[in-house]
Scaffold this motif. Sequence first.
Motif, PDB file in Angstrom:
ATOM      1  N   GLY A  60       0.781  -1.228   0.000  1.00  0.00           N
ATOM      2  CA  GLY A  60       0.000   0.000   0.000  1.00  0.00           C
ATOM      3  C   GLY A  60       0.811   1.275   0.000  1.00  0.00           C
ATOM      4  N   ILE A  61       2.144   1.168  -0.092  1.00  0.00           N
ATOM      5  CA  ILE A  61       3.016   2.339  -0.155  1.00  0.00           C
ATOM      6  C   ILE A  61       3.564   2.448  -1.574  1.00  0.00           C
ATOM      7  CG2 ILE A  61       5.098   3.445   0.750  1.00  0.00           C
ATOM      8  CD1 ILE A  61       4.667   1.924   3.343  1.00  0.00           C
ATOM      9  N   TYR A  62       3.574   3.660  -2.108  1.00  0.00           N
ATOM     10  CA  TYR A  62       4.015   3.898  -3.483  1.00  0.00           C
ATOM     11  C   TYR A  62       5.406   4.527  -3.472  1.00  0.00           C
ATOM     12  CZ  TYR A  62      -0.960   3.225  -4.330  1.00  0.00           C
ATOM     13  OH  TYR A  62      -2.228   2.715  -4.362  1.00  0.00           O
ATOM     14  N   TYR A  63       6.301   3.959  -4.281  1.00  0.00           N
ATOM     15  CA  TYR A  63       7.687   4.421  -4.338  1.00  0.00           C
ATOM     16  C   TYR A  63       8.010   4.893  -5.753  1.00  0.00           C
ATOM     17  CZ  TYR A  63       8.356   1.993   0.127  1.00  0.00           C
ATOM     18  OH  TYR A  63       8.259   1.575   1.433  1.00  0.00           O
ATOM     19  N   LEU A  64       8.416   6.160  -5.870  1.00  0.00           N
ATOM     20  CA  LEU A  64       8.889   6.676  -7.149  1.00  0.00           C
ATOM     21  C   LEU A  64      10.330   6.234  -7.394  1.00  0.00           C
ATOM     22  CD1 LEU A  64       8.024   8.401  -9.563  1.00  0.00           C
ATOM     23  CD2 LEU A  64       8.876  10.413  -8.336  1.00  0.00           C
ATOM     24  N   SER A  65      11.050   5.970  -6.328  1.00  0.00           N
ATOM     25  CA  SER A  65      12.355   5.309  -6.342  1.00  0.00           C
ATOM     26  C   SER A  65      12.499   4.658  -4.979  1.00  0.00           C
ATOM     27  CB  SER A  65      13.494   6.307  -6.606  1.00  0.00           C
ATOM     28  OG  SER A  65      13.606   7.230  -5.541  1.00  0.00           O
ATOM     29  N   ASP A  66      13.602   3.960  -4.759  1.00  0.00           N
ATOM     30  CA  ASP A  66      13.752   3.248  -3.491  1.00  0.00           C
ATOM     31  C   ASP A  66      13.625   4.160  -2.280  1.00  0.00           C
ATOM     32  OD1 ASP A  66      13.884   0.592  -4.058  1.00  0.00           O
ATOM     33  OD2 ASP A  66      16.064   0.443  -4.045  1.00  0.00           O
ATOM     34  N   ASP A  67      14.016   5.428  -2.422  1.00  0.00           N
ATOM     35  CA  ASP A  67      13.998   6.308  -1.251  1.00  0.00           C
ATOM     36  C   ASP A  67      13.027   7.477  -1.393  1.00  0.00           C
ATOM     37  OD1 ASP A  67      15.542   7.727  -3.128  1.00  0.00           O
ATOM     38  OD2 ASP A  67      16.722   8.706  -1.565  1.00  0.00           O
ATOM     39  N   VAL A  68      12.142   7.440  -2.398  1.00  0.00           N
ATOM     40  CA  VAL A  68      11.149   8.507  -2.577  1.00  0.00           C
ATOM     41  C   VAL A  68       9.753   7.905  -2.488  1.00  0.00           C
ATOM     42  CG1 VAL A  68      10.222  10.263  -4.118  1.00  0.00           C
ATOM     43  CG2 VAL A  68      12.690   9.914  -3.987  1.00  0.00           C
ATOM     44  N   ILE A  69       9.006   8.324  -1.472  1.00  0.00           N
ATOM     45  CA  ILE A  69       7.673   7.792  -1.208  1.00  0.00           C
ATOM     46  C   ILE A  69       6.620   8.780  -1.698  1.00  0.00           C
ATOM     47  CG2 ILE A  69       6.062   7.083   0.604  1.00  0.00           C
ATOM     48  CD1 ILE A  69       8.517   6.330   2.296  1.00  0.00           C
ATOM     49  N   LEU A  70       5.612   8.265  -2.399  1.00  0.00           N
ATOM     50  CA  LEU A  70       4.471   9.070  -2.823  1.00  0.00           C
ATOM     51  C   LEU A  70       3.272   8.766  -1.940  1.00  0.00           C
ATOM     52  CD1 LEU A  70       4.621   8.596  -6.709  1.00  0.00           C
ATOM     53  CD2 LEU A  70       5.536  10.509  -5.378  1.00  0.00           C
ATOM     54  N   THR A  71       2.520   9.794  -1.603  1.00  0.00           N
ATOM     55  CA  THR A  71       1.245   9.562  -0.935  1.00  0.00           C
ATOM     56  C   THR A  71       0.258   8.994  -1.956  1.00  0.00           C
ATOM     57  OG1 THR A  71       0.381  11.754  -1.445  1.00  0.00           O
ATOM     58  CG2 THR A  71       1.659  11.518   0.602  1.00  0.00           C
ATOM     59  N   GLU A  72      -0.850   8.470  -1.465  1.00  0.00           N
ATOM     60  CA  GLU A  72      -1.876   7.963  -2.376  1.00  0.00           C
ATOM     61  C   GLU A  72      -2.406   9.083  -3.263  1.00  0.00           C
ATOM     62  OE1 GLU A  72      -6.057   5.375  -2.291  1.00  0.00           O
ATOM     63  OE2 GLU A  72      -5.081   5.993  -0.419  1.00  0.00           O
ATOM     64  N   GLN A  73      -2.543  10.286  -2.693  1.00  0.00           N
ATOM     65  CA  GLN A  73      -3.012  11.419  -3.494  1.00  0.00           C
ATOM     66  C   GLN A  73      -2.016  11.746  -4.601  1.00  0.00           C
ATOM     67  OE1 GLN A  73      -3.206  15.198  -1.481  1.00  0.00           O
ATOM     68  NE2 GLN A  73      -4.762  15.992  -2.877  1.00  0.00           N
ATOM     69  N   GLN A  74      -0.716  11.743  -4.296  1.00  0.00           N
ATOM     70  CA  GLN A  74       0.286  12.013  -5.320  1.00  0.00           C
ATOM     71  C   GLN A  74       0.264  10.929  -6.399  1.00  0.00           C
ATOM     72  OE1 GLN A  74       3.616  12.302  -2.572  1.00  0.00           O
ATOM     73  NE2 GLN A  74       3.895  14.465  -3.073  1.00  0.00           N
ATOM     74  N   PHE A  75       0.111   9.677  -5.979  1.00  0.00           N
ATOM     75  CA  PHE A  75       0.035   8.584  -6.949  1.00  0.00           C
ATOM     76  C   PHE A  75      -1.166   8.765  -7.873  1.00  0.00           C
ATOM     77  CE2 PHE A  75      -1.625   4.340  -8.063  1.00  0.00           C
ATOM     78  CZ  PHE A  75      -0.559   3.882  -8.825  1.00  0.00           C
ATOM     79  N   ASN A  76      -2.294   9.166  -7.308  1.00  0.00           N
ATOM     80  CA  ASN A  76      -3.488   9.373  -8.127  1.00  0.00           C
ATOM     81  C   ASN A  76      -3.331  10.555  -9.077  1.00  0.00           C
ATOM     82  OD1 ASN A  76      -4.962   7.186  -7.154  1.00  0.00           O
ATOM     83  ND2 ASN A  76      -5.732   8.341  -5.399  1.00  0.00           N
ATOM     84  N   LEU A  77      -2.563  11.559  -8.674  1.00  0.00           N
ATOM     85  CA  LEU A  77      -2.264  12.656  -9.590  1.00  0.00           C
ATOM     86  C   LEU A  77      -1.430  12.162 -10.769  1.00  0.00           C
ATOM     87  CD1 LEU A  77      -1.487  15.542  -7.072  1.00  0.00           C
ATOM     88  CD2 LEU A  77      -3.326  15.532  -8.759  1.00  0.00           C
ATOM     89  N   LEU A  78      -0.494  11.257 -10.498  1.00  0.00           N
ATOM     90  CA  LEU A  78       0.276  10.665 -11.591  1.00  0.00           C
ATOM     91  C   LEU A  78      -0.635   9.889 -12.533  1.00  0.00           C
ATOM     92  CD1 LEU A  78       3.481   9.285  -9.819  1.00  0.00           C
ATOM     93  CD2 LEU A  78       3.305  11.286 -11.283  1.00  0.00           C
ATOM     94  N   LYS A  79      -1.567   9.155 -11.977  1.00  0.00           N
ATOM     95  CA  LYS A  79      -2.507   8.401 -12.805  1.00  0.00           C
ATOM     96  C   LYS A  79      -3.339   9.341 -13.672  1.00  0.00           C
ATOM     97  CE  LYS A  79      -4.769   4.990 -10.847  1.00  0.00           C
ATOM     98  NZ  LYS A  79      -5.565   4.257  -9.821  1.00  0.00           N
ATOM     99  N   ALA A  80      -3.770  10.442 -13.086  1.00  0.00           N
ATOM    100  CA  ALA A  80      -4.562  11.403 -13.855  1.00  0.00           C
ATOM    101  C   ALA A  80      -3.743  11.985 -14.999  1.00  0.00           C
ATOM    102  CB  ALA A  80      -5.058  12.518 -12.940  1.00  0.00           C
ATOM    103  N   ASN A  81      -2.488  12.271 -14.729  1.00  0.00           N
ATOM    104  CA  ASN A  81      -1.613  12.833 -15.753  1.00  0.00           C
ATOM    105  C   ASN A  81      -1.399  11.856 -16.903  1.00  0.00           C
ATOM    106  OD1 ASN A  81       0.470  15.135 -16.296  1.00  0.00           O
ATOM    107  ND2 ASN A  81       1.590  13.238 -16.669  1.00  0.00           N
ATOM    108  N   ASN A  82      -1.574  10.580 -16.631  1.00  0.00           N
ATOM    109  CA  ASN A  82      -1.343   9.549 -17.639  1.00  0.00           C
ATOM    110  C   ASN A  82      -2.481   9.453 -18.655  1.00  0.00           C
ATOM    111  OD1 ASN A  82       0.612   7.280 -18.223  1.00  0.00           O
ATOM    112  ND2 ASN A  82      -1.314   6.133 -18.179  1.00  0.00           N
ATOM    113  N   ASN A  83      -3.566  10.179 -18.433  1.00  0.00           N
ATOM    114  CA  ASN A  83      -4.716  10.155 -19.333  1.00  0.00           C
ATOM    115  C   ASN A  83      -4.326  10.779 -20.675  1.00  0.00           C
ATOM    116  OD1 ASN A  83      -7.149  10.380 -20.661  1.00  0.00           O
ATOM    117  ND2 ASN A  83      -8.227  11.363 -18.950  1.00  0.00           N
ATOM    118  N   ALA A  84      -4.298   9.977 -21.719  1.00  0.00           N
ATOM    119  CA  ALA A  84      -3.827  10.446 -23.027  1.00  0.00           C
ATOM    120  C   ALA A  84      -4.701  11.546 -23.607  1.00  0.00           C
ATOM    121  CB  ALA A  84      -3.757   9.269 -23.998  1.00  0.00           C
TER     122      ALA A  84
END
Length: 433
Positions: A60-84
């Motif tokens: 349940g924890i999202y990692y942009l790299s081994d030492d960079v943690i994303l919150t669920e809200q930040q992860f969902n923002l990435l998902k939104a940005n992925n909308n073509a």
Amino acid sequence: MKTNKKIYLGVFTAILLSISVISCKKQGIENNAETDVKKLDNMHEFNFGGNKILVKEDKGIYYLSDDVILTEQQFNLLKANNNAAMSSTARALIMNSLVKRWTNSIVYYSLSNLGADTASSLKAMQYIARVSPLTFVQRTSQTNYINFVKSTGNSSSVGMVGGAQNLNLYNYNTPGIIIHELFHALGVMHEQCRTDQSSNVIIHPENIPDDKEFNFNQVSATSYTNHGNFDFESIMMYEPYAFSSNGQPTITKLDGSTYQTSYPAANMSPTDIAGINQLYTGFTYVGLPANTSYEIASALDNTKLLNVPGSATADGTQVIIYTDGNSNNARWSVTKNADGYYRLSPLHAPTKALTVVGSATANGTKLEIRTHTGATSQQFNITPEASGYYIISPRNAPSKNVDVPGSATANGTLLNIWSYGGANNQKFKFNTF
């Protein structure tokens, strides 16, 4: 550390521009983003302006790299940005909302979970504070703060995420590693992830385990602004063999050669410092005044100065400490180049420059004078320490410092370079005369 006044801080080069400019409903973001997201085992794959971005999900924890943690809200923002189907303007707005800066450049913190092991974290904050507008203040009842925690690894959230955000430390006694993680907490990403990654380095996926590929993401220009030239010496730059599966380099320069970074020393590069001052404005960092002549005294004994013995001028003459004699062989002209590195030339031999012998990087390598060529072994990063002292780090070996071996004070002691130690034998005062 004083907590009732502004403290000045320093950082890195590829900066997240992190002004929160829109408010998104979480449900709407999730609904817009489910298409075009490819999940490989525990990896989420996104496409940002043609660049593949991997995010690891673990318990349940999202990692942009081994030492960079994303919150669920930040992860969902990435998902939104992925909308073509999303416009480039909307995409940029979402990405600029991904990471938030600390309000008014004030960072509240708690060290209570470190027990008695707080010295290095305090030192790391002090190092950053001396070169930037950031103020680090011990938390009383503030809602948003960095919570320093002992852990099995080193990691941090990116930017101010709200509430208590853990800064996880395995190396809680290593100031340089703590500075690196604090940079993430301030909104700074890894140097090798810059938008101009492919123009400056080669990433070697054949040498990287599949589950570590996400450490080498290249970000897009819609989400990041690079500061200055690509900085191999940055405290945020991975070393060439990071996460190697076979002992071969995972990152090289374009010509296939390797490089030296300042990590894990507490030596922020000039571009690190300039970058944090772009991210957090309100302070102009000048550093040691250049175009000035100095006597350079050891913190071990302020009567002992960097000295060219016998006023020699020959290439290869090794530099020592010696009692102040008011002579030009113990006085140095200090100039600064466009990259923020300093040249030190003895006044009695102005065409010469302080040089790391043989451009070597090993502990114990001596210092000499040699005709100035502009080599990186003749360029030095000079950063402030406490009580008016400075640390001097050669650009060709940015994790090493000019060092008085064994903390000796005897006349004739030869100077060398050595890994960061933080003691007085690596601190020097620049005195005008």
